[in-house]
Design a protein around this motif. Sequence first.
Motif, PDB file in Angstrom:
ATOM      1  N   GLU A   1      41.290  44.908  43.537  1.00  0.00           N
ATOM      2  CA  GLU A   1      41.297  43.515  43.907  1.00  0.00           C
ATOM      3  C   GLU A   1      39.881  43.614  44.602  1.00  0.00           C
ATOM      4  O   GLU A   1      39.345  42.541  44.752  1.00  0.00           O
ATOM      5  CB  GLU A   1      42.541  43.149  44.849  1.00  0.00           C
ATOM      6  N   PHE A   5      36.975  40.921  43.726  1.00  0.00           N
ATOM      7  CA  PHE A   5      36.397  39.909  44.821  1.00  0.00           C
ATOM      8  C   PHE A   5      35.024  40.205  44.685  1.00  0.00           C
ATOM      9  O   PHE A   5      34.180  39.146  44.945  1.00  0.00           O
ATOM     10  CB  PHE A   5      36.880  40.259  46.189  1.00  0.00           C
ATOM     11  N   TRP A   6      34.288  41.382  44.948  1.00  0.00           N
ATOM     12  CA  TRP A   6      32.918  41.528  45.031  1.00  0.00           C
ATOM     13  C   TRP A   6      32.093  41.121  43.854  1.00  0.00           C
ATOM     14  O   TRP A   6      31.246  40.605  43.904  1.00  0.00           O
ATOM     15  CB  TRP A   6      32.597  43.261  45.501  1.00  0.00           C
TER      16      TRP A   6
END
Length: 195
Positions: A1, A5-6
Amino acid sequence: ELIEFWGGKTVPGKINKFSSNKREAAEQLLTQYEKLLNFLKAHGALLNVAKSEYFMSLDNFQRYQVVRSDDLAKKGIRAFGHEAAQIKAIEATWEQFSKMMWCELLYQAIKIFVVARITPKALRQLPGYDVEAPGGKPEPTTLISNFYSVPEVFLLHWLTFHYNKIHIAEPKRVMNFEEDLVDGGVIAADRKSVV
């Protein structure tokens, strides 16, 4: 996750529910890590030493080794002695080895998804940075590197700028992310300069 996200992209092969059979679950986990590594490598991560089984728990790693040796035996291939010795050495230091692999994976993810966003325009918008100040504009020769990417060089320049802003009497050029940052002086100067 975190990588999603990055990176802003969905990592393929993410498994939401693992099998209740431990052997099948280990194989599912291995496949998930293989796809994660391939995803990161496709985006520029340098993870050639990492194998998907290195990210498993010790129990799953051992389970994988049993399955692997069974598969090789069915094919009539015998595992070489040095490979067995290497596996035993890895198992003996599994906690440190696994942490090292995870740290390398996270470092590469940060490098390709976070640090890669640093551009000259983004550098000018960073807190406390003034292009017009002495040392604010990077010299063209400092931006050339065979080792670091352009965003990494800009980050080193930004750290140099803030260090020299605080330590006017003893300026220095931050050249790398290891030796120059090990004592925390550069990071402390950066924080003090920005705040």
